[in-house]
Design an enzyme around this catalytic site. Structure first.
Site, PDB file in Angstrom:
ATOM      1  N   ASP A   1      51.037  35.696  37.275  1.00 53.21           N
ATOM      2  CA  ASP A   1      50.088  36.155  38.292  1.00 53.21           C
ATOM      3  C   ASP A   1      50.284  35.242  39.495  1.00 53.21           C
ATOM      4  O   ASP A   1      49.875  34.085  39.476  1.00 53.21           O
ATOM      5  CB  ASP A   1      48.653  36.056  37.748  1.00 53.21           C
ATOM      6  CG  ASP A   1      47.596  36.340  38.828  1.00 53.21           C
ATOM      7  OD1 ASP A   1      47.972  36.672  39.974  1.00 53.21           O
ATOM      8  OD2 ASP A   1      46.399  36.220  38.513  1.00 53.21           O
TER       9      ASP A   1
ATOM     10  N   LYS B   1      50.570  34.022  50.379  1.00 52.90           N
ATOM     11  CA  LYS B   1      50.664  35.441  50.006  1.00 52.90           C
ATOM     12  C   LYS B   1      50.258  36.350  51.168  1.00 52.90           C
ATOM     13  O   LYS B   1      50.708  37.482  51.259  1.00 52.90           O
ATOM     14  CB  LYS B   1      49.763  35.672  48.789  1.00 52.90           C
ATOM     15  CG  LYS B   1      49.975  36.985  48.060  1.00 52.90           C
ATOM     16  CD  LYS B   1      49.210  36.938  46.748  1.00 52.90           C
ATOM     17  CE  LYS B   1      49.106  38.271  46.070  1.00 52.90           C
ATOM     18  NZ  LYS B   1      48.338  38.159  44.804  1.00 52.90           N
TER      19      LYS B   1
ATOM     20  N   GLU C   1      48.177  44.260  39.948  1.00 54.99           N
ATOM     21  CA  GLU C   1      47.222  43.340  39.335  1.00 54.99           C
ATOM     22  C   GLU C   1      46.092  44.044  38.564  1.00 54.99           C
ATOM     23  O   GLU C   1      45.833  43.700  37.405  1.00 54.99           O
ATOM     24  CB  GLU C   1      46.692  42.370  40.394  1.00 54.99           C
ATOM     25  CG  GLU C   1      47.774  41.339  40.750  1.00 54.99           C
ATOM     26  CD  GLU C   1      47.598  40.656  42.094  1.00 54.99           C
ATOM     27  OE1 GLU C   1      46.500  40.764  42.689  1.00 54.99           O
ATOM     28  OE2 GLU C   1      48.544  40.008  42.550  1.00 54.99           O
TER      29      GLU C   1
ATOM     30  N   ASP D   1      38.984  44.280  41.594  1.00 52.37           N
ATOM     31  CA  ASP D   1      39.618  42.952  41.671  1.00 52.37           C
ATOM     32  C   ASP D   1      39.449  42.354  43.063  1.00 52.37           C
ATOM     33  O   ASP D   1      40.110  42.781  44.016  1.00 52.37           O
ATOM     34  CB  ASP D   1      41.105  43.101  41.308  1.00 52.37           C
ATOM     35  CG  ASP D   1      41.865  41.772  41.365  1.00 52.37           C
ATOM     36  OD1 ASP D   1      41.275  40.752  41.760  1.00 52.37           O
ATOM     37  OD2 ASP D   1      43.057  41.756  40.998  1.00 52.37           O
TER      38      ASP D   1
HETATM   39  N1  LIG Z   1      31.981  30.786  41.247  1.00 47.87           N
HETATM   40  C1  LIG Z   1      32.559  31.372  42.277  1.00 47.87           C
HETATM   41  N2  LIG Z   1      31.817  31.970  43.242  1.00 47.87           N
HETATM   42  C2  LIG Z   1      32.394  32.540  44.315  1.00 47.87           C
HETATM   43  N3  LIG Z   1      33.718  32.568  44.518  1.00 47.87           N
HETATM   44  C3  LIG Z   1      34.512  32.000  43.589  1.00 47.87           C
HETATM   45  C4  LIG Z   1      33.987  31.394  42.432  1.00 47.87           C
HETATM   46  N4  LIG Z   1      35.024  30.915  41.688  1.00 47.87           N
HETATM   47  C5  LIG Z   1      36.147  31.224  42.374  1.00 47.87           C
HETATM   48  N5  LIG Z   1      35.848  31.864  43.515  1.00 47.87           N
HETATM   49  C6  LIG Z   1      36.766  32.312  44.564  1.00 47.87           C
HETATM   50  O1  LIG Z   1      37.719  33.183  44.020  1.00 47.87           O
HETATM   51  C7  LIG Z   1      38.925  33.089  44.791  1.00 47.87           C
HETATM   52  C8  LIG Z   1      40.086  32.873  43.869  1.00 47.87           C
HETATM   53  O2  LIG Z   1      40.121  33.904  42.945  1.00 47.87           O
HETATM   54  P1  LIG Z   1      41.429  34.266  42.167  1.00 47.87           P
HETATM   55  O3  LIG Z   1      42.003  33.054  41.533  1.00 47.87           O
HETATM   56  O4  LIG Z   1      41.099  35.416  41.314  1.00 47.87           O
HETATM   57  O5  LIG Z   1      42.331  34.714  43.397  1.00 47.87           O
HETATM   58  P2  LIG Z   1      43.879  34.923  43.454  1.00 47.87           P
HETATM   59  O6  LIG Z   1      44.312  35.655  42.247  1.00 47.87           O
HETATM   60  O7  LIG Z   1      44.529  33.647  43.740  1.00 47.87           O
HETATM   61  O8  LIG Z   1      44.004  35.828  44.747  1.00 47.87           O
HETATM   62  P3  LIG Z   1      44.547  37.314  44.946  1.00 47.87           P
HETATM   63  O9  LIG Z   1      44.358  38.045  43.684  1.00 47.87           O
HETATM   64  O10 LIG Z   1      43.700  37.824  46.057  1.00 47.87           O
HETATM   65  O11 LIG Z   1      45.955  37.136  45.350  1.00 47.87           O
HETATM   66  C9  LIG Z   1      38.757  31.940  45.751  1.00 47.87           C
HETATM   67  O12 LIG Z   1      38.427  32.439  47.027  1.00 47.87           O
HETATM   68  C10 LIG Z   1      37.599  31.186  45.121  1.00 47.87           C
HETATM   69  O13 LIG Z   1      36.873  30.434  46.081  1.00 47.87           O
HETATM   70 MG   LIG Z   2      44.373  37.697  41.692  1.00 41.06          MG
END
Ligand SMILES: Nc1ncnc2c1ncn2[C@@H]1O[C@H](COP(=O)(O)OP(=O)(O)OP(=O)(O)O)[C@@H](O)[C@H]1O
Ligand SMILES: [Mg+2]
Lengths: 184, 615
Positions: B18, B81, B180, B202
């Site tokens: 991922d 990204k 995803e 998502d």
């Molecule tokens: N408890 C929480 N409350 C609000 N936001 C949160 C919390 N925990 C994580 N996040 C937010 O979730 C985001 C990261 O999520 P995730 O790891 O699913 O994204 P990613 O997979 O890296 O991104 P994408 O799928 O968009 O490419 C960040 O913006 C983070 O600040």
């Molecule tokens: Mg993601």
């Protein structure tokens, strides 16, 4: 995998009919997907991968065509040598001449900012939608007639109805776009 | 002491990755066939998608790079990204909010400045992928060269191609790009063994996707998908940062928005506050910078006001998706929440209201996509047989026709692979080339859609105008990437097509980056293998050293002792070389030579023990 048929009906192994059992079609689609999907061939030779890709493209294109009654009818018409170009649906069907004339007037009024034309357009839209439903019922009956008789004359009628339906559908879209555009 | 024999020839292990805006993960199928996330050396399963170029010239990825965001903001990049598959003109808005330093002269391909070097977004992503690859290799104890990588479902062709390029540059054969939300559904479906219609919502760090799927006897059929590739937690963070910057400006009388380290420190504080607000009714945003202090309380109520429009922007795509899927809301059995930003209560409520169903949150929203990627990897490598994923293309594909109008060839939400064939001809006598402009998007005019590429049909036989018949086949493959082939319908001959992508790297550019990085990767891997073999050697050398003090050593014949000395010396000779196989074979030799000694030692120990316990 051998040589695969490029005709959609043949690929699905079903009779060339206008009326199809959609559940049966779906079952076949799933079974053939399991058989040919590229995911099943990722670690195989490049040649096998290409065959899987081509086969699945036919399968998916075919499923999209056959499960939609209009696309299916057009496909079968083409297969039987009928020309189903866009042109047919550009000519106003004679029985609609009067309605279309009035509609165009109303559309122009609305475009010119005359809000009073709105009510008339809403009404026209409802009328055309009802008309489309009527056409669909008509089509369904013709489908059955063709499947029973395999008569080319029926196919010619089907083509006429399809053109009319497409024409009406374009009108509905036009009206809806105009109504939404004017509201914004 | 026998080293584990590794078969380098037939490893077919495929991992699932991922590659997230904020966090990246790698997962695999364990021996029992269950997907599991692989932790990094620091024990963390999430690898922050942050890359830094140290002053010594090393690339560092993940948690360590995250620290560099504050100390070395000019050498560090996050959320790369957002730039994948995009041109400079596309990202102007983005540049106001993100500290991307775009190098001079970037045109169709963006180059990001890290210190004194520049990298394309696929190269930066490749650094992240390499780190994940390394984590997997260390954890699994074998080389990893094949992967499934996830992309946002709403990614267009250029964004997908850029992701695939990143994989190749990282030395990974990308067997499949998986959407995803679909990956999440796969992990969810495998776990619950449910049938019916589900929606996957998502909301991650940078992208939003919504997909509706039908689950039936192991087939996961995507009915429709929609989304926004630039909507996520980042946007919420930027909003809060903006407010804090304004506060600070008026409180301190100083605009700190141009101090990279200050903004990054503030950004960190804001993100932490945002995440706390998902569980607490109020919290503080605090910043200490050069002896100055800023603090502001923020209650959930205000927070929700601030982000209401961002949450709202996810609902339009949801409605469009339901409509395109051809289902009524009532038919959707369950909504699965994916992505860190779905922890926000307001997001959950909005989803619940729209879908009229309680969202499903059993699975860890951070991990479920990676787990699903591992499942898809299992499907591709044949270890999972019953499941099959049928995905769709998110955007319509069309070609430019007269008057700048787009003629659609493949509609959005068509199951992929999907194809369309069009016949082209010439307009002028003797014309040798035909140029086809391919676009992606839903709008009618060329200018409102995304230019994908221009395909130049070359060396057409010279004929009177309108006589040539060139049949062009547009095929979207299972990765959602377009392939174009053409043939002369009169002769049946293959027609040559030259592709000019509108965005992204040409094949030659990717090749150059690959060879550059593969050299390094191979060196890296070999060096690591050798280092591991040396650790093994140290262990046996120490053991032999100790055994030599034992009485059992003296009980050996002279020949046996000579054999041990020889094996010992041979190991020492190869010890510092970089051929790990040679080191391992010498270890093995020493191991064999000391077999008798080891046996004797055990016997001596046993006799000794017996002696000692004798009454
Ligand atoms: N408890 C929480 N409350 C609000 N936001 C949160 C919390 N925990 C994580 N996040 C937010 O979730 C985001 C990261 O999520 P995730 O790891 O699913 O994204 P990613 O997979 O890296 O991104 P994408 O799928 O968009 O490419 C960040 O913006 C983070 O600040
Ligand atoms: Mg993601």
């Amino acid at each position: 995998m051998g040589v695969l048929p490029s005709n959609y009906y043949d690929f699905f192994g079903i009779e060339h009919r206008l009326d199809l059992d959609l559940r049966d079609l779906e079952r076949r689609f799933y079974a053939l997907s399991r058989q040919y999907h590229p995911d099943r061939f990722t670690l195989k030779s490049a040649e096998e991968q290409q065959t899987a890709l081509d086969a699945t493209a036919i399968l998916n294109d075919g499923y999209r065509t056959l499960r939609d009654p209009l696309a299916r009818a057009e496909y079968l018409l083409k297969e039987n040598g009928f020309d189903i170009g866009e042109q047919g649906s550009k000519n106003v069907p004679p029985e609609l001449l009067e309605e279309v004339f009035e509609l165009n007037m109303a559309l122009e009024e609305l475009r010119a900012g005359d809000e009073s034309a709105r009510a008339g357009l809403e009404e026209a839209r409802a009328k055309f939608i009802a008309m489309r439903d009527g056409i669909d019922a008509e089509l369904k009956a013709k489908f059955a007639e063709y499947d029973g008789s395999r008569d080319r004359k029926v196919l010619a009628e089907v083509r006429g109805i399809l053109n009319r339906r497409r024409y009406v559908w374009n009108l509905v879209n036009e009206v809806e776009k105009e109504l939404a555009g004017a509201a914004a | 002491m026998t080293p584990v024999q590794i078969d380098f020839g037939k490893s077919e292990r495929v991992v699932g990755i991922d590659l997230g805006t904020t966090n990246s993960l790698v997962a695999y199928l364990d021996a029992a066939g269950h997907p599991a996330v692989i932790p990094g050396a620091d024990g963390d399963k999430l690898v922050p998608s942050v890359v830094t170029l140290t002053r010594k010239g090393d690339i560092v990825v993940g948690n360590k790079a995250r620290a560099a965001l504050i100390d070395e903001p000019d050498r560090t990049v996050y959320s790369i990204k957002r730039l994948m598959g995009r041109g400079v003109a596309d990202v102007q808005e983005e540049l106001k909010l993100f500290p991307f330093r775009i190098a001079e002269g970037s045109e169709s391909v963006i180059r990001v400045q890290l210190g004194e070097s520049t990298f394309t977004p696929p190269e930066v992503s490749a650094f992240i992928l390499k780190q994940l690859k390394k984590n997997a290799e260390t954890f699994l104890g074998e080389p990893v060269s094949k992967a499934v990588i996830t992309v946002p479902a709403y990614f267009n062709d250029a964004q997908r191609q850029a992701t695939k390029d990143a994989g190749r540059i990282a030395g990974l054969e990308v067997l499949r790009l998986v959407n995803e939300p679909t990956a999440a559904a796969l992990a969810y479906g495998l776990d619950k063994r449910r049938e019916g219609i589900i929606a996957v919502y998502d909301l991650g760090g940078g992208t939003f996707d919504i997909s509706i799927l039908k689950l039936h006897e192991g087939i996961f059929e995507v009915l429709a998908t929609n989304g926004d590739t630039h909507l996520g937690g980042d946007d919420i963070d930027n909003r809060l940062i903006q407010i804090a910057l304004e506060d600070i400006h008026s409180e301190w009388g100083k605009d700190i928005s141009h101090y990279g380290d200050a903004v990054q420190t503030l950004r960190r504080a804001v993100i932490e506050a945002k995440e706390r607000l998902s569980f607490a009714p109020a919290t503080n945003i605090e910043l200490n910078y050069k002896g100055k202090h800023y603090q502001r309380e923020i209650a959930r109520e205000l927070f929700e006001k601030l982000i209401a429009d961002i949450v709202d922007r996810t609902l339009g795509p949801c409605r469009a998706c339901i409509k395109d899927a051809g289902v009524a809301v009532e038919q959707i059995d369950e909504v699965v929440l994916v992505g860190g930003s779905t922890r926000i209560p307001m997001v959950r409520n909005a989803v619940e209201t729209l879908f009229r169903a309680k969202p499903h949150t059993d699975l860890n929203p951070d991990e479920v996509v990676a787990l699903g990627a591992a499942v898809q990897a299992g499907i591709l490598s044949g270890s999972i047989e019953n499941q099959l994923l049928l995905d769709v293309t998110p955007l319509s594909l069309g070609i430019e026709t007269m008057g700048g109008v787009v003629s659609k060839l493949i509609h959005r939400n068509s199951t992929i692979p999907a194809s369309a064939t069009e016949t082209f001809t010439t307009a002028v006598d003797g014309q040798r080339n035909v140029l086809i402009h391919v676009l992606q998007g839903e709008r009618e005019m060329v200018k409102d859609n995304r230019s994908l590429a221009r395909f130049d049909l070359k060396d057409i036989d010279p004929l009177p105008a309108g006589m040539a018949r060139i049949e062009v086949r547009f095929l979207i493959d299972a990765n959602g990437i377009l392939n174009v082939t053409a043939r002369d319908a009169r002769t049946g001959k293959e027609q040559s097509v030259e592709i000019k992508p509108s965005y992204g790297l040409t094949d030659e550019q990717v090749e150059a980056m690959i060879s550059e990085s593969i050299d390094r990767a191979e060196e890296d891997f070999a060096a690591r293998q050798a280092a591991e073999a040396r650790v093994e050697a140290d262990r046996i050398l120490a053991a032999v050293d100790k055994a030599k003090q034992n009485d059992a050593y003296l009980e050996l014949s002279e020949d046996e002792r000579r054999e041990i000395t020889r094996a010992l010396n041979e190991l020492l000779v190869v010890y510092h070389g970089d051929d790990h196989l040679l080191i391992r074979s010498k270890i093995e030799q020493l191991n064999n030579a000391t077999m008798k000694l080891a046996e004797n030692m055990i016997n001596t120990a046993v006799t000794g023990a017996l002696k000692g316990t004798k009454i």
